[in-house]
Design an enzyme around this catalytic site. Structure first.
Site, PDB file in Angstrom:
ATOM      1  NE  ARG A 305      41.961  31.874  45.990  1.00  0.00           N
ATOM      2  CZ  ARG A 305      41.567  31.367  44.825  1.00  0.00           C
ATOM      3  NH1 ARG A 305      41.119  32.169  43.868  1.00  0.00           N
ATOM      4  NH2 ARG A 305      41.569  30.068  44.618  1.00  0.00           N
ATOM      5  CD  GLU A 334      35.693  34.476  47.402  1.00  0.00           C
ATOM      6  OE1 GLU A 334      35.403  33.293  47.145  1.00  0.00           O
ATOM      7  OE2 GLU A 334      36.503  35.138  46.734  1.00  0.00           O
ATOM      8  CG  HIS A 353      35.637  32.632  43.581  1.00  0.00           C
ATOM      9  ND1 HIS A 353      36.389  32.526  44.719  1.00  0.00           N
ATOM     10  CD2 HIS A 353      36.399  32.095  42.596  1.00  0.00           C
ATOM     11  CE1 HIS A 353      37.548  31.943  44.439  1.00  0.00           C
ATOM     12  NE2 HIS A 353      37.568  31.671  43.145  1.00  0.00           N
TER      13      HIS A 353
HETATM   14  N1  LIG Z   1      38.779  33.572  40.228  1.00  0.00           N
HETATM   15  C1  LIG Z   1      38.930  32.303  39.935  1.00  0.00           C
HETATM   16  O1  LIG Z   1      37.967  31.557  39.836  1.00  0.00           O
HETATM   17  C2  LIG Z   1      40.275  31.776  39.687  1.00  0.00           C
HETATM   18  C3  LIG Z   1      41.342  32.320  40.354  1.00  0.00           C
HETATM   19  N2  LIG Z   1      42.587  31.840  40.149  1.00  0.00           N
HETATM   20  C4  LIG Z   1      43.670  32.501  40.887  1.00  0.00           C
HETATM   21  O2  LIG Z   1      44.634  32.942  39.973  1.00  0.00           O
HETATM   22  C5  LIG Z   1      45.914  32.673  40.496  1.00  0.00           C
HETATM   23  C6  LIG Z   1      46.865  32.442  39.346  1.00  0.00           C
HETATM   24  O3  LIG Z   1      46.557  31.229  38.707  1.00  0.00           O
HETATM   25  P1  LIG Z   1      47.573  30.599  37.659  1.00  0.00           P
HETATM   26  O4  LIG Z   1      47.963  31.624  36.684  1.00  0.00           O
HETATM   27  O5  LIG Z   1      46.968  29.345  37.187  1.00  0.00           O
HETATM   28  O6  LIG Z   1      48.798  30.283  38.624  1.00  0.00           O
HETATM   29  P2  LIG Z   1      50.331  30.273  38.226  1.00  0.00           P
HETATM   30  O7  LIG Z   1      51.016  29.626  39.349  1.00  0.00           O
HETATM   31  O8  LIG Z   1      50.493  29.714  36.865  1.00  0.00           O
HETATM   32  O9  LIG Z   1      50.736  31.814  38.181  1.00  0.00           O
HETATM   33  C7  LIG Z   1      50.932  32.602  39.288  1.00  0.00           C
HETATM   34  C8  LIG Z   1      52.070  33.548  38.975  1.00  0.00           C
HETATM   35  O10 LIG Z   1      52.171  34.498  40.019  1.00  0.00           O
HETATM   36  C9  LIG Z   1      53.536  34.787  40.186  1.00  0.00           C
HETATM   37  N3  LIG Z   1      53.802  35.422  41.447  1.00  0.00           N
HETATM   38  C10 LIG Z   1      54.036  34.855  42.657  1.00  0.00           C
HETATM   39  N4  LIG Z   1      54.271  35.814  43.564  1.00  0.00           N
HETATM   40  C11 LIG Z   1      54.181  37.004  42.923  1.00  0.00           C
HETATM   41  C12 LIG Z   1      54.327  38.349  43.318  1.00  0.00           C
HETATM   42  N5  LIG Z   1      54.606  38.666  44.583  1.00  0.00           N
HETATM   43  N6  LIG Z   1      54.166  39.318  42.401  1.00  0.00           N
HETATM   44  C13 LIG Z   1      53.875  38.997  41.124  1.00  0.00           C
HETATM   45  N7  LIG Z   1      53.744  37.742  40.685  1.00  0.00           N
HETATM   46  C14 LIG Z   1      53.876  36.757  41.573  1.00  0.00           C
HETATM   47  C15 LIG Z   1      54.211  33.447  40.016  1.00  0.00           C
HETATM   48  O11 LIG Z   1      55.570  33.595  39.697  1.00  0.00           O
HETATM   49  C16 LIG Z   1      53.425  32.848  38.886  1.00  0.00           C
HETATM   50  O12 LIG Z   1      54.046  33.116  37.646  1.00  0.00           O
HETATM   51  C17 LIG Z   1      45.707  31.435  41.380  1.00  0.00           C
HETATM   52  O13 LIG Z   1      46.618  31.376  42.423  1.00  0.00           O
HETATM   53  C18 LIG Z   1      44.333  31.579  41.883  1.00  0.00           C
HETATM   54  O14 LIG Z   1      44.389  32.206  43.123  1.00  0.00           O
HETATM   55  C19 LIG Z   1      42.841  30.831  39.282  1.00  0.00           C
HETATM   56  C20 LIG Z   1      41.826  30.238  38.597  1.00  0.00           C
HETATM   57  C21 LIG Z   1      40.438  30.659  38.767  1.00  0.00           C
HETATM   58  O1  LIG Z   2      41.053  27.600  40.744  1.00  0.00           O
HETATM   59  C1  LIG Z   2      41.002  28.583  41.484  1.00  0.00           C
HETATM   60  O2  LIG Z   2      41.970  29.049  42.060  1.00  0.00           O
HETATM   61  C2  LIG Z   2      39.729  29.226  41.705  1.00  0.00           C
HETATM   62  O3  LIG Z   2      39.697  30.253  42.319  1.00  0.00           O
HETATM   63  C3  LIG Z   2      38.497  28.583  41.267  1.00  0.00           C
HETATM   64  O4  LIG Z   2      37.711  28.448  42.412  1.00  0.00           O
HETATM   65  P1  LIG Z   2      36.441  27.506  42.418  1.00  0.00           P
HETATM   66  O5  LIG Z   2      36.931  26.115  42.160  1.00  0.00           O
HETATM   67  O6  LIG Z   2      35.549  27.974  41.335  1.00  0.00           O
HETATM   68  O7  LIG Z   2      35.867  27.646  43.774  1.00  0.00           O
END
Ligand SMILES: NC(=O)C1=CN([C@@H]2O[C@H](COP(=O)(O)OP(=O)(O)OC[C@H]3O[C@@H](n4cnc5c(N)ncnc54)[C@H](O)[C@@H]3O)[C@@H](O)[C@H]2O)C=CC1
Ligand SMILES: O=C(O)C(=O)COP(=O)(O)O
Length: 625
Positions: A305, A334, A353
């Site tokens: 993010r 964004e 994104h």
């Molecule tokens: N750019 C995009 O389109 C996408 C972005 N994302 C972002 O990626 C992030 C991670 O997604 P997932 O891996 O599926 O979530 P997840 O919940 O599996 O992993 C997040 C990890 O971050 C850790 N965490 C929490 N606070 C922390 C800190 N202060 N320092 C280090 N680690 C910390 C948690 O313990 C957890 O292991 C989401 O929250 C979302 O914001 C996810 C999917 C798509």
């Molecule tokens: O799953 C997430 O956290 C994402 O950031 C994906 O975002 P989007 O659904 O592509 O707008």
């Protein structure tokens, strides 16, 4: 003495656990032990009433839309302003969004209680005001798994693209340059008559990159995406370390990744890839101070993010040469403003994104969220609930009669209290042969809270808002376990079938309007058990009773003497009130006794008055279950 027993009921509306659903009634068949392997325990009957309405506010894969349409009216309205969203939401039971819609407190307030579920078609729920959702009893579900690989692949794509200047070089070749302009004839009058010579730019030395192999990559946030990025980076020959205060070390070890402290990650990484959620504690976690701790020339990838980086600090760190390059998929705002220094910086690779945007991920996410939203609207407990306990179906099935018992004990307890202002401190004790870890009491606690609060207020309590509502009303619920002897076959079977498990609710420092409900220790106390799948009241104060908790209840203390059951029974009979169950508990023969009478219909005031006038009756109370 149990005078009669009704056949056990095998159904329960689970909607009462979740945001109330006016259109669907979810009936749960609870399996006996032999049926435990059944995958789902839900038998859903949707009433013939109006279909629910689901507002899909951002583009969602077709497969998801089709699934939703089987169950609901689907309104796909994209690019709504905040005002338009607030106007529409009062007509919607569910809302599905991606990252582009801000589901603020205003949205929940504007829904006037109709909005029951918010589905986030993706992982990050930072665009949903969770506190406001919980306060409004609105369930929030997300689709946490379907876009993991897409996001990880995008992270790796950005990493490699950044290291090899792919986007900058591509732009340069495509743009080329104008090398000269000349006039094809002497008669040229206008600029448009000039002929420009266009040349390809071929800046091979300008775009020399850096290698990934042997470099240290720090994965910040070792969750689903972070660990997939780590796995792939190892395949590229990188040395991968990770920082995540909550990640289990064995999971990291299994991938060959070393978990390190935040400062160590910053100090040693050649590349940093961000994969933590945006929360209060991760907001601007990369800032002036933390950039200063990084190795000079570090390269940063952000597919998490925008808000986890202080963008102004990143601009400064680029200018100071601390950060050599960055690759960003996400931004604080964004799309970023047109004058964004980061976007226009040549050292920064940007994408709009796109982390989750693959065909495969979008189809998967759409199905995942549609199933979660439909399930929630049907009253099922969602496996991807963000603001409510996730309880597996098997556990739910086993807990079902206890869930019912919990609510009824709460209802009984609060009605036994004089004044009607409720209680401030409740102690719940669960007695079970299950080890504490094997008994998830969140559902039970929520139902006790519901039972304690709903009879004396207009607040609707469900699994989402139970703890919040209790806290808001200053109701403190403490829980205690009594470990019984015995060896349960499995953590939850014992509770459901043995009949040995029981729990009781004690309420301290209150007056009772049925003094017999006060135990020797001075507390209002009711205790219940599940027998053959049916909740029973087994103790009121110090009196042992045994009455099935169905319909409503009259509790009556009298002198233990012959003919009392007949006298009370005939008053009810004459008033055409059907007795479903009756039980008498006494301290000792011919002393005091408490009679618990289950009734199908509410007795008239006159009937209650006549019971009170029976000479040996010392006190009585009518309780609605
Ligand atoms: N750019 C995009 O389109 C996408 C972005 N994302 C972002 O990626 C992030 C991670 O997604 P997932 O891996 O599926 O979530 P997840 O919940 O599996 O992993 C997040 C990890 O971050 C850790 N965490 C929490 N606070 C922390 C800190 N202060 N320092 C280090 N680690 C910390 C948690 O313990 C957890 O292991 C989401 O929250 C979302 O914001 C996810 C999917 C798509
Ligand atoms: O799953 C997430 O956290 C994402 O950031 C994906 O975002 P989007 O659904 O592509 O707008």
């Amino acid at each position: 003495m149990a005078a009669s027993a009704k056949p056990p009921t095998a159904s329960l509306s689970w909607n009462k656990l979740l945001p109330s659903s006016p259109f669907a009634t979810a009936l749960v068949s609870f399996p006996r032990r032999r049926n435990r392997s059944a995958k789902t325990v839900f038998v859903v009957a949707v009433s013939s009433g109006a279909k629910p309405t689901v507002l899909v506010a951002e583009k969602l894969g077709e497969a998801g839309i089709s699934l939703l349409k089987e169950f609901a009216n689907v309104d796909c309205s994209y690019n709504l302003t905040q005002e338009e969203l607030c106007t529409k939401i009062s007509l919607c039971d569910a809302l599905i969004v991606r990252s582009g819609t801000k589901v603020t407190r205003d949205v929940f307030e504007a829904s006037s209680g109709r909005l029951k579920v918010v589905g986030r078609a993706g992982v990050g729920i930072d665009n949903v005001d969770l506190a406001a959702a919980t306060e409004h009893g609105c369930l929030v579900v997300n689709a946490p798994t379907a876009n993991t690989i897409a996001a990880a692949e995008h992270g790796i794509a950005l990493l490699a693209a950044m290291a090899r200047n792919i986007s900058q070089a591509s732009e340069s070749v495509k743009a080329g340059s104008v090398v000269k302009a000349f006039c094809p004839s002497a008669k040229v009058k206008f600029v448009s008559d000039l002929v420009y010579s266009f040349a390809r730019k071929w800046q091979r030395s300008k775009y020399v990159g850096v290698s990934l192999v042997g470099k240290t990559l720090a994965v910040m946030g070792f969750g689903k995406v972070g660990s997939e990025v780590a796995r792939r980076a190892k395949g590229l020959g990188m040395h991968v370390i990770a920082h995540d205060p909550y990640a289990p070390a064995d999971r990291a070890r299994a991938i060959g990744v070393e978990l390190v402290s935040f400062d160590e990650a910053l100090a040693t990484a050649d590349f940093i890839s961000l994969h933590m959620p945006l929360t209060a504690s991760t907001s601007k976690v990369l800032n002036d101070e933390t950039f200063a701790k990084m190795k000079k020339g570090v390269r940063i990838v952000n597919v998490a993010r925008g808000g986890v980086i202080d963008e102004e600090a990143l601009v400064k760190a680029l200018d100071a040469g601390i950060v050599a390059q960055a690759a960003l998929d996400v931004f604080t705002v964004e799309p970023p403003p047109t004058d964004s220094k980061l976007v226009s910086d040549e050292r920064v690779t940007v994408t709009p994104h796109l982390g989750a945007s693959t065909m495969e991920a979008q189809e998967g996410v759409a199905i995942e969220i549609a199933e979660a939203v439909v399930g929630a609207l049907r009253g099922e407990l969602a496996a991807t609930a963000v603001n409510a306990p996730m309880v597996p179906a098997e556990v739910l099935a086993e807990l079902k009669p206890f869930v019912e018992l919990a609510e009824k004990l709460g209802r009984l307890a609060v009605q036994l209290i004089a004044g009607g202002s409720g209680v401030k401190s409740v102690k719940v004790t669960y007695a079970s042969a299950r080890a504490p870890d094997d008994l998830d009491t969140r559902l039970l606690r929520a139902m006790i809270t519901k039972g304690l609060i709903e009879p004396i207020s207009s607040v609707f309590v469900n699994l989402v808002n139970a703890d919040f509502t209790a806290k808001q009303r200053g109701l403190r619920i403490s829980e205690e376990r009594i470990l019984l002897d015995g060896s349960p076959e499995s953590p939850l079977e014992f509770i459901q079938v043995s009949g040995d498990s029981k729990f009781f609710v004690q309420i301290a420092n209150v007056e009772s309007k049925f003094a017999s409900a006060i135990s020797e220790s001075g507390e209002v106390k009711v205790e219940g058990k599940v027998k053959d799948g049916v909740p029973h009241l087994t103790k009121v104060g110090s009196f042992e009773v045994d009455v099935s908790l169905e319909g409503s209840l009259i509790l009556c203390r009298q002198v233990d003497q012959p003919g009392m059951i007949g006298k009370v029974g005939s008053v009810l009979g004459e008033e055409n009130v059907n007795v479903s169950f009756m039980s008498v508990g006494r301290i000792a023969p011919r002393k005091q006794a408490v009679m618990a009478i289950g009734v199908d219909e509410p007795p008239s005031k006159d009937a209650l008055k006549r019971i009170g006038e029976i000479p040996a009756v010392e006190e009585f109370v009518y309780l609605k279950l």
